[in-house]
Design an enzyme around this catalytic site. Structure first.
Site, mmCIF file in Angstrom:
data_model
loop_
_atom_site.group_PDB
_atom_site.id
_atom_site.type_symbol
_atom_site.label_atom_id
_atom_site.label_comp_id
_atom_site.label_asym_id
_atom_site.label_seq_id
_atom_site.Cartn_x
_atom_site.Cartn_y
_atom_site.Cartn_z
ATOM 1 N N HIS A 52 0.767 -1.208 0.047
ATOM 2 C CA HIS A 52 0.039 -0.118 -0.014
ATOM 3 C C HIS A 52 0.851 1.201 0.028
ATOM 4 C CE1 HIS A 52 -3.741 1.897 1.971
ATOM 5 N NE2 HIS A 52 -3.256 2.733 0.851
ATOM 6 N N HIS A 54 1.859 5.106 -2.042
ATOM 7 C CA HIS A 54 1.647 6.084 -3.351
ATOM 8 C C HIS A 54 2.940 6.622 -3.786
ATOM 9 C CE1 HIS A 54 -2.893 5.579 -2.229
ATOM 10 N NE2 HIS A 54 -2.410 5.354 -0.834
ATOM 11 N N ASN A 86 -3.698 5.552 -7.948
ATOM 12 C CA ASN A 86 -4.245 6.796 -7.873
ATOM 13 C C ASN A 86 -3.219 7.869 -8.619
ATOM 14 O OD1 ASN A 86 -2.735 6.642 -5.597
ATOM 15 N ND2 ASN A 86 -4.066 8.293 -4.662
ATOM 16 N N ASP A 182 -8.241 2.425 -4.421
ATOM 17 C CA ASP A 182 -7.806 3.295 -3.174
ATOM 18 C C ASP A 182 -7.829 4.658 -3.014
ATOM 19 O OD1 ASP A 182 -6.677 3.310 -0.476
ATOM 20 O OD2 ASP A 182 -4.765 3.555 -1.487
ATOM 21 N N HIS A 208 -10.637 0.280 -0.035
ATOM 22 C CA HIS A 208 -10.515 1.273 0.975
ATOM 23 C C HIS A 208 -11.624 1.321 1.788
ATOM 24 C CE1 HIS A 208 -9.359 5.652 2.067
ATOM 25 N NE2 HIS A 208 -10.819 5.576 2.305
ATOM 26 N N ASP A 331 0.769 2.809 4.064
ATOM 27 C CA ASP A 331 -0.253 3.911 3.259
ATOM 28 C C ASP A 331 0.717 5.060 2.756
ATOM 29 O OD1 ASP A 331 -2.278 4.976 1.912
ATOM 30 O OD2 ASP A 331 -3.371 5.429 3.759
ATOM 31 N N HIS A 335 2.845 14.373 0.237
ATOM 32 C CA HIS A 335 2.292 15.684 -0.178
ATOM 33 C C HIS A 335 3.393 16.752 0.634
ATOM 34 C CE1 HIS A 335 -1.696 14.030 -0.722
ATOM 35 N NE2 HIS A 335 -1.670 13.585 0.359
#
Length: 477
Positions: A52, A54, A86, A182, A208, A331, A335
Site C-alpha cells: 500500500h 503512493h 491513483n 484506493d 479502501h 499507506d 504531500h
C-alpha cells in the site's frame, strides 16, 4: 566487490551465519561500506513488503517519484512494494490519446501510451536502476471516478503468467497483481461488476474500507474542540460489513486496507472465524496515534481513515496481538508541506511512512510487550509478501541448498554466499538492528516528502541494509 557480514543471526531459527553479498555502484549507501562487517547483534530477515504505497508518478512528481519512493522503500527495509493506482492519469489500463490531459504528456513523451506500460518500463525509460522490486495495482473504475468498472481485457495482459512469451524483462518484473480504487471505496453502482472482474482475473480486491461525504477528522471530543466537522466511526464499518456480505456471496478475496476501528475489527474477526477469504491491514499511525494527536500535530496527523479514539487505538493493537490483523502497511502518502498547511478542511489526507515504519511499530508493539520481534517481521515481511503473490525469502532453505559449500574456517558457522545466486531478484533480505534507539529526522529521509507527525520521535529498531538478489541495494551499516 564482495561484502561479508560476520556472525549475523537468522530471524526465525536463531542460527548465526556469515552472509556474503555483492556491492553495487547503484547501491544507496549513507556511509562507506567495508568488505568485512561485524554483524553480531544484528538480525537477517526476509525483506519487508508494503502492499500500500503512493508514489505520485506520473502526474504529481513534485510530491514523489518512482526514484524517490523506491529509495525511501529501500531505506525503510522494503524489498517489494505495491504501487496504488491513483496516479495522474489513473492506472486503469486505458490508452492515453490526449497529450493535454494532466500527466499524460510525460507518459507519451517517454514513448508509452498507457500508465501501466510506462511504470513497468520506468527504469528503461529513465535510464535508472531502482533499489526495490514493485508490483502495480490497477484501478477498479475507469479514471478512478467510480462510475464505470475497468475492462479486464484492457489490463489482463499486464498480469503475471499472461502472454509471458511476448513480455520483456520489465513487464515480467512489475506485473499487475491487485485491483483497487484506493482513496475511495468501490462505489455501490459498480461493486458487483468489480467483484466479477476480480473473480475473472484471479486477482484480489484491495478495498479502501471507509466512505464519507462530509467531515475531516474523527467525530468526537477532539473534532468538537477543533471546530472541525467529524467523521463517524461507522463510516468504516458500513463498507466492511457491505463487502463481507459480498465475499460471502461470491467467494472473492477482499483485502481491507488501513482498518482503524474496534467495530470493524469485530466484524472482520467474525468473518474470518466463518472461514471467508478476507485479509486486512492496519498502519503504524493507527497503533501509535489517536485523534488527540491532531491537537499537537495539526494537519500532519490528518489522514483517511482519520485517526480514531484512544479506545480504537487500543483495539487496533489488540487486533494485531490476537491475529485479526494479517499485516502492517504504511499507506505512504507524500504531500508537500505547503499543501498540508492549508487547514483541516482543505489539506490533503495522508502521511509518509516507509522510512520510520519499522521503528515506530517496534517501539509500540515489541517494546510495549504486545508481540515479539519475530511476529513483527511476519507482519511486515512474510505476510504481505504472500498477499502480493510472491514467496518470502527462506533463509534456512538457502543455507541448506549451500550446505556443501565451505564454512567459515574454524568457526563452525555456515555461510550464505549470494554471489551469482540463481534465484536472482526473487531474493529479498533486510538486515535489522532490533535494539538500536534512534530519532526520526524527516530532513534525512530519501523521500521527497516530509509530511509526518513522527519527526523527533524516539523509536527502537532500525533497518541497516537491504539486499535484492545477490546485491546490496541500500546500506547504513
Amino acid at each position: 566487490m564482495a561484502i561479508t557480514l560476520h556472525d549475523i543471526t537468522v530471524w526465525d531459527t536463531g542460527e548465526r551465519i556469515d552472509l556474503i553479498v555483492d556491492d553495487s555502484p547503484d547501491a544507496l549507501a549513507e556511509k562507506p561500506v567495508g568488505t568485512d562487517v561485524d554483524a553480531s547483534g544484528l538480525t537477517l530477515a526476509p525483506g519487508f513488503a508494503d502492499p500500500h504505497v503512493h508514489f505520485r508518478d506520473p502526474g504529481q512528481t513534485y510530491k514523489e517519484s518512482m526514484v524517490s519512493g523506491c529509495a525511501a522503500s529501500a531505506s525503510g527495509g522494503y524489498t517489494n512494494v505495491l504501487v496504488m493506482p491513483n496516479t495522474v492519469p489513473a492506472m486503469d489500463g486505458e490508452t492515453l490519446d490526449d497529450p493535454m490531459a494532466p500527466g499524460a504528456k510525460e507518459v507519451l513523451d517517454a514513448g508509452y501510451t498507457g500508465v501501466i506500460d510506462y511504470l513497468q518500463h520506468y527504469e528503461a525509460a529513465h535510464g535508472v536502476k531502482l533499489p526495490v522490486n514493485y508490483d502495480l495495482c490497477v484501478c477498479a473504475s475507469k479514471g478512478r471516478a467510480g462510475h464505470e468498472a475497468t475492462e479486464v481485457a484492457k489490463w489482463r495482459r499486464y498480469m503475471p503468467g499472461e502472454d509471458t512469451a511476448n513480455k520483456d524483462e520489465y513487464q515480467l518484473a512489475h506485473p499487475v497483481t491487485a485491483i483497487s480504487d484506493d482513496g475511495a471505496a468501490v462505489t455501490p453502482a459498480i461493486l458487483d461488476q468489480v467483484l466479477a472482474n476480480t473473480k475473472e482475473s484471479g486477482l484480489y480486491l484491495i478495498e479502501h474500507c471507509e466512505h464519507h461525504d462530509t467531515g475531516a477528522v474523527n467525530e468526537g471530543p477532539v473534532s468538537r474542540e477543533l471546530g472541525v466537522p467529524g467523521i463517524p466511526e461507522d463510516t468504516e464499518l458500513a463498507i466492511v460489513a457491505r463487502d463481507i456480505e459480498k465475499v460471502r456471496e461470491t467467494g472473492v478475496h477482499v483485502h481491507f486496507q488501513h482498518v482503524s476501528t474496534a467495530i470493524s475489527f469485530k466484524a472482520i474477526r467474525a468473518a474470518k472465524a466463518e472461514g471467508l477469504p478476507i485479509t486486512c491491514e492496519t498502519a503504524p499511525h493507527y497503533i501509535a496515534l489517536s485523534d488527540e494527536a491532531l491537537l499537537k500535530y495539526g494537519t500532519l496527523a490528518k489522514m483517511n481513515p482519520p485517526l480514531r479514539s484512544e479506545a480504537d487505538r487500543q483495539a487496533t493493537i489488540e487486533a494485531i496481538a490476537d491475529g485479526t490483523v494479517d499485516m502492517l502497511a504504511t499507506d505512504h502518502a507524500p504531500h508537500t508541506l505547503a499543501e498540508k498547511q492549508l487547514g483541516f478542511l482543505e489539506a490533503p489526507n495522508g502521511i509518509i511512512g516507509l522510512e520510520c515504519a519499522y521503528g515506530v511499530c517496534h517501539k509500540v508493539l515489541v517494546d510495549g510487550g504486545f508481540i515479539s520481534d519475530k511476529r513483527l517481521i511476519e507482519l511486515m515481511a512474510t505476510e504481505p509478501t504472500k498477499l502480493m503473490g510472491h514467496t518470502p525469502t527462506d533463509i534456512a532453505a538457502l543455507l541448506d541448498a549451500q550446505q556443501d559449500a565451505a564454512h567459515a574456517e574454524g568457526t563452525g558457522k555456515r555461510v550464505l554466499d549470494l554471489r551469482g545466486c540463481d534465484d536472482g531478484t526473487e531474493i529479498g533480505l533486510v538486515v535489522l538492528d532490533t535494539a538500536q534507539q534512534w530519532t526520526v529526522d524527516p530532513e534525512r529521509f530519501h523521500s521527497k516528502a516530509r509530511n509526518t507527525p513522527f519527526g523527533g520521535w524516539q523509536v527502537s529498531g532500525r533497518p541497516l541494509a537491504t539486499v535484492i538478489g545477490s546485491t546490496l541495494a541500500f546500506s547504513r551499516l
